[in-house]
Design a protein around this motif. Structure first.
Motif, mmCIF file in Angstrom:
data_model
loop_
_atom_site.group_PDB
_atom_site.id
_atom_site.type_symbol
_atom_site.label_atom_id
_atom_site.label_comp_id
_atom_site.label_asym_id
_atom_site.label_seq_id
_atom_site.Cartn_x
_atom_site.Cartn_y
_atom_site.Cartn_z
ATOM 1 N N ALA A 66 -17.940 -40.152 -40.131
ATOM 2 C CA ALA A 66 -18.866 -40.142 -41.270
ATOM 3 C C ALA A 66 -19.019 -41.542 -41.856
ATOM 4 C CB ALA A 66 -18.372 -39.174 -42.330
ATOM 5 N N LYS A 116 -19.348 -39.954 -46.539
ATOM 6 C CA LYS A 116 -18.315 -38.927 -46.342
ATOM 7 C C LYS A 116 -18.654 -37.585 -46.972
ATOM 8 C CE LYS A 116 -15.494 -42.033 -44.558
ATOM 9 N NZ LYS A 116 -15.371 -42.085 -43.086
ATOM 10 N N TYR A 117 -18.156 -36.550 -46.299
ATOM 11 C CA TYR A 117 -18.114 -35.185 -46.863
ATOM 12 C C TYR A 117 -16.765 -35.100 -47.560
ATOM 13 C CZ TYR A 117 -16.293 -30.373 -45.792
ATOM 14 O OH TYR A 117 -15.678 -29.150 -45.806
ATOM 15 N N LYS A 140 -15.881 -29.296 -51.574
ATOM 16 C CA LYS A 140 -16.604 -28.063 -51.227
ATOM 17 C C LYS A 140 -17.087 -27.363 -52.493
ATOM 18 C CE LYS A 140 -14.042 -26.733 -46.998
ATOM 19 N NZ LYS A 140 -12.952 -27.730 -46.911
ATOM 20 N N ILE A 160 -17.739 -22.738 -46.313
ATOM 21 C CA ILE A 160 -17.709 -24.193 -46.079
ATOM 22 C C ILE A 160 -19.045 -24.822 -46.461
ATOM 23 C CG2 ILE A 160 -17.088 -26.084 -44.541
ATOM 24 C CD1 ILE A 160 -15.180 -24.371 -43.117
ATOM 25 N N ARG A 190 -7.822 -19.565 -36.643
ATOM 26 C CA ARG A 190 -9.121 -20.195 -36.956
ATOM 27 C C ARG A 190 -10.140 -19.940 -35.844
ATOM 28 N NH1 ARG A 190 -8.977 -26.227 -39.432
ATOM 29 N NH2 ARG A 190 -11.202 -25.901 -39.550
ATOM 30 N N SER A 204 -11.128 -31.254 -34.963
ATOM 31 C CA SER A 204 -11.839 -30.047 -35.376
ATOM 32 C C SER A 204 -13.354 -30.234 -35.262
ATOM 33 C CB SER A 204 -11.458 -29.638 -36.798
ATOM 34 O OG SER A 204 -11.840 -30.608 -37.726
ATOM 35 N N GLY A 258 -16.962 -23.072 -39.036
ATOM 36 C CA GLY A 258 -15.676 -23.323 -38.372
ATOM 37 C C GLY A 258 -14.984 -24.514 -39.015
ATOM 38 N N SER A 259 -15.719 -25.614 -39.121
ATOM 39 C CA SER A 259 -15.231 -26.813 -39.799
ATOM 40 C C SER A 259 -16.451 -27.615 -40.225
ATOM 41 C CB SER A 259 -14.351 -27.635 -38.860
ATOM 42 O OG SER A 259 -13.813 -28.743 -39.562
ATOM 43 N N GLY A 260 -16.451 -28.052 -41.477
ATOM 44 C CA GLY A 260 -17.646 -28.670 -42.044
ATOM 45 C C GLY A 260 -18.204 -29.816 -41.218
ATOM 46 N N SER A 261 -17.356 -30.814 -40.943
ATOM 47 C CA SER A 261 -17.841 -32.010 -40.259
ATOM 48 C C SER A 261 -18.353 -31.698 -38.852
ATOM 49 C CB SER A 261 -16.727 -33.063 -40.196
ATOM 50 O OG SER A 261 -15.579 -32.512 -39.596
ATOM 51 N N SER A 269 -7.116 -32.647 -44.811
ATOM 52 C CA SER A 269 -8.392 -32.932 -45.477
ATOM 53 C C SER A 269 -8.805 -31.734 -46.342
ATOM 54 C CB SER A 269 -9.472 -33.303 -44.466
ATOM 55 O OG SER A 269 -9.514 -32.376 -43.424
ATOM 56 N N MET A 290 -14.666 -42.725 -51.790
ATOM 57 C CA MET A 290 -14.028 -41.456 -51.457
ATOM 58 C C MET A 290 -12.517 -41.551 -51.650
ATOM 59 S SD MET A 290 -13.393 -39.707 -47.750
ATOM 60 C CE MET A 290 -11.610 -39.528 -47.683
ATOM 61 N N ASP A 324 -10.978 -42.050 -42.706
ATOM 62 C CA ASP A 324 -11.057 -40.632 -43.068
ATOM 63 C C ASP A 324 -9.768 -40.166 -43.741
ATOM 64 O OD1 ASP A 324 -13.665 -40.222 -42.420
ATOM 65 O OD2 ASP A 324 -13.253 -39.740 -40.330
HETATM 66 C C1 2P0 Z 1 -16.061 -36.382 -43.064
HETATM 67 N N1 2P0 Z 1 -13.726 -35.597 -43.524
HETATM 68 O O1 2P0 Z 1 -17.183 -36.415 -43.574
HETATM 69 C C2 2P0 Z 1 -14.893 -36.269 -44.015
HETATM 70 C C3 2P0 Z 1 -14.422 -37.609 -44.490
HETATM 71 C C4 2P0 Z 1 -12.520 -36.287 -43.850
HETATM 72 C C5 2P0 Z 1 -12.931 -37.466 -44.666
HETATM 73 O O2 2P0 Z 1 -14.850 -33.861 -42.765
HETATM 74 O O3 2P0 Z 1 -12.297 -27.942 -44.332
HETATM 75 O O4 2P0 Z 1 -11.999 -31.051 -41.046
HETATM 76 O O5 2P0 Z 1 -12.806 -27.902 -41.883
HETATM 77 O O6 2P0 Z 1 -14.616 -28.356 -43.549
HETATM 78 O O7 2P0 Z 1 -14.448 -31.129 -41.679
HETATM 79 C C6 2P0 Z 1 -12.577 -33.648 -42.609
HETATM 80 O O8 2P0 Z 1 -12.712 -32.348 -43.048
HETATM 81 O O9 2P0 Z 1 -12.792 -30.024 -43.207
HETATM 82 C C7 2P0 Z 1 -13.783 -34.375 -42.983
HETATM 83 P P1 2P0 Z 1 -13.160 -28.486 -43.238
HETATM 84 P P2 2P0 Z 1 -13.043 -31.113 -42.104
HETATM 85 O O10 2P0 Z 1 -15.892 -36.468 -41.817
#
Ligand code: 2P0
Length: 330
Positions: free
Chosen positions: A12, A15-16, A19, A25, A70, A105, A136-139, A191, A242, A282
């Protein structure tokens, strides 16, 4: 039918971090990433009527516990969407060294979503696939696309408008990313729990969210214009913001180690010496460095020699989901 899909991880640039709905998610801000060709997961899925539960092999080893829960939870979403009640055999090969500090992930859930949805007979559009992957996982929802992708946070409570969209394909711009692996490890705040604690307790979280629209507008223009300095400056500043939110959390935490800061300083010194390079980090101590192809040798040489750095892995911009015809894991 057995289907095999390959997905690359992404890093990223915006960054995400936070939530608005943990079950579905749904994020508190849009994010933007570049997909990387150096790190990927290949997953094959076959739904079989004779199975009494899902099975999950990762790198040829049976996975139990949290990770397999998961996967099953995600397959439940796929079964619900297809209105089928059949269990699956899932086999994954992860070419994302966990030591490189990339969340496997992202490529993991993108490959699982692509292979399982196709194997069960769903014929999803990229948008539908990204929306499913997000759960499943946001990113991971950004890894459906190659090149540069933006995850739209959406406003709907059901998440129907929260998915990734392509910003520019991989052919648009040859930028590079060096993943700098550190020797020292520490107890990790995941995270998931890190962003939850930040949203709930950090007084800096509001400022973080408010700063996103300007960063996004600037970086998207920078990508379209291939303006490396602009993209690098915004990405680095966004990463620092972040990480600043975590210092305001209660209890406070940081993902940085001393070597993390040494790498950051080295990148800033490279810039002072006339080599455009920018860092992003990250939810872990490792650093990713953005650079241009003509500076690859100098970047690699410099980063490798920082005390406490064990490995520097280089990557180009990668592609989105691909399906492998021969059904073989590679
Ligand atoms: C990202 N990260 O945008 C941010 C920056 C970490 C720091 O996305 O809970 O494993 O599965 O949605 O996607 C890491 O979080 O979390 C992440 P979930 P994810 O890449």
């Amino acid at each position: 039918m057995k289907v095999t899909a390959k997905a690359h991880t992404n890093i990223a640039l915006i960054k995400y971090w936070g939530k608005r709905d943990e079950g579905l998610i749904l994020p508190t801000n849009n994010s933007l990433s570049v997909t990387l060709d150096g790190f990927f997961t290949t997953t094959s899925v076959e739904f079989k009527p004779d199975l009494t539960k899902d099975s999950f092999l990762l790198n040829d080893e049976e996975v139990e516990g949290e990770q397999s829960i998961r996967v099953t939870n995600f397959l439940n979403l796929v079964r619900e969407l297809a209105q089928e009640e059949v269990y699956a055999e899932v086999k994954s090969i992860n070419a994302v060294p966990t030591a490189a500090g990339f969340a496997s992930s992202a490529s993991g859930f993108a490959a699982l979503a692509a292979a399982s949805s196709k194997a069960i007979g769903l014929n999803l559009t990229d948008t539908e696939l990204s929306r499913l992957t997000r759960q499943g996982s946001g990113s991971a929802c950004r890894s459906i696309f190659g090149g540069f992708a933006e995850w739209l946070q959406g406003v709907e409570a059901d998440g129907s408008d929260s998915y990734a969209v392509p910003i520019a394909p991989k052919e648009h711009w040859d930028i590079r990313v060096a993943a700098v692996v550190l020797s020292s490890k520490m107890k990790k705040v995941s995270s998931r729990s890190g962003m939850k604690r930040t949203v709930e307790t950090s007084p800096f979280f509001k400022g973080w969210v408010e700063s996103i629209p300007a960063d996004l507008e600037g970086i998207k223009q920078g990508i379209l214009d291939k303006d490396f300095e602009k993209v690098g400056e915004i990405a680095e500043a966004n990463c620092l913001k972040m990480h600043a939110t975590t210092l305001g959390a209660n209890p406070p935490f940081t993902y940085w180690l001393d070597t993390t800061m040494a790498v950051m300083q080295t990148v800033q010194q490279l810039r002072s010496a006339g080599i455009p390079a920018y860092f992003t980090i990250d939810a872990g101590p490792n650093v990713k460095v953005l650079y241009l192809p003509e500076h690859e040798a100098k970047i690699q040489e410099t980063l490798q020699h920082i005390p406490g750095v064990t490995e520097v892995k280089l990557s180009r911009v990668g592609q989105g989901i691909t399906y492998l015809e021969d059904e073989e894991l590679v």
